[in-house]
Design a protein around this motif. Sequence first.
Motif: not given
Length: 390
Positions: A247, A249-250, A285-286, A288-289, A305, A309, A341
């Motif tokens: 996954h 991230h950047d 996966i976001d 914070n969503q 998620q 987290k 969430s």
Amino acid sequence: MAASHAEPFDTADAVLDRLRRNRTSIARLEADNLAWACAWADLHPGEALLDTVPGSEQPARLGGHGCPEVAEFCVAELGVALAISTPAARSYLAEALELRHRLPRLWHRVQAGHTVAWKARLVARQTMTLPKAGAAYVDHRLESKATRLGPKQIEVLVNEAMLRFDPAQAEADRVKAAEQRHVTITHGSNGIAYLDAIVDTAVAIDLEAALAAAAAKIDSHQPLDVRRSIALGHLAQSDAGREIVIHVHDQQVGHLDDTGQPLLVTQVEQWCREAGTTVTVKPVIDLNQHLQTDSYHPTELLQRQTQLKIQHCAAPWCTRPARRCDTDHTLPYEQGGTTCSGNLVPLCRWHHRMKTHTRWTYHRIAPTTFLWRTPTGTWVVVDHTGTWEP
């Protein structure tokens, strides 16, 4: 570093004298802790649990035959008092009960200050599978030797007792040991993993020979241990290809699926260059969503998620990875709690049962921070840094 007391430590004799006195004090406190642990077990007898139903608290025999049963969930609060995990507290209490009930001579030596608690616990850990006569045999043999025997000598004595007093069980143990064969891989950081295995001796000999032969063909400037590790990878790749899911991230950092460990792009590049490797890159996966479903069961995305987290069981001192845990509703679904969430938490099956069937409670005070209350009123905080008492 300054001494912990005002008295001076300006001579070697003074330092050594303080160390000896501290050693005696620590041994006394550890002996007291074993006695208090047994007292805790006495306050929670298994026989007091009446009409138990599946999933509820059950009587548990900790220690060998002849040790009393205790209420299984009492070990969790003992762990809080000792600042250790629930499995560690269970082992500690089992060892204490084994000493008091089946190794009385060794127990007396610990309480009298003649044997250190850690060595006595090591004996108790190994005698639990012995019949009572075997435990008594070990107890008698150790009466004058417990301070001198090392772990290996203790293991030999326990094995001898098993052969003497329960040869049928010794044979069954041999067969059972073969059933415990496994290979366990634990993923660490920096692209490194740790491998633990139990195999047949014949297989171990074959593997040793194969590693030696393969390591000899690798560039000699590498240390031998590194070459053996590389050789093991070559053996694995000869039978199966490699698939890696990442996954991203950047452009610099990603997370490896199943481990949650961050890794640099340079590590990914190295893996991509190795033959037989298939790399699958997925968007992260976001965390914070806010995700929600009307169903009791979370969607695959919502569960993933939650696992990303909160990466381990949210109970005090528990480190079971979230992907191996149940997904618990902080506010129960049947009480109006939503599957979303902000209301889902990973709890391992054991702590999930404890939370459901006892007076243990917890509240979510931040997205990844939880405030637990034990049945006797102790408060414990669990967050991403660990477990601590507020």
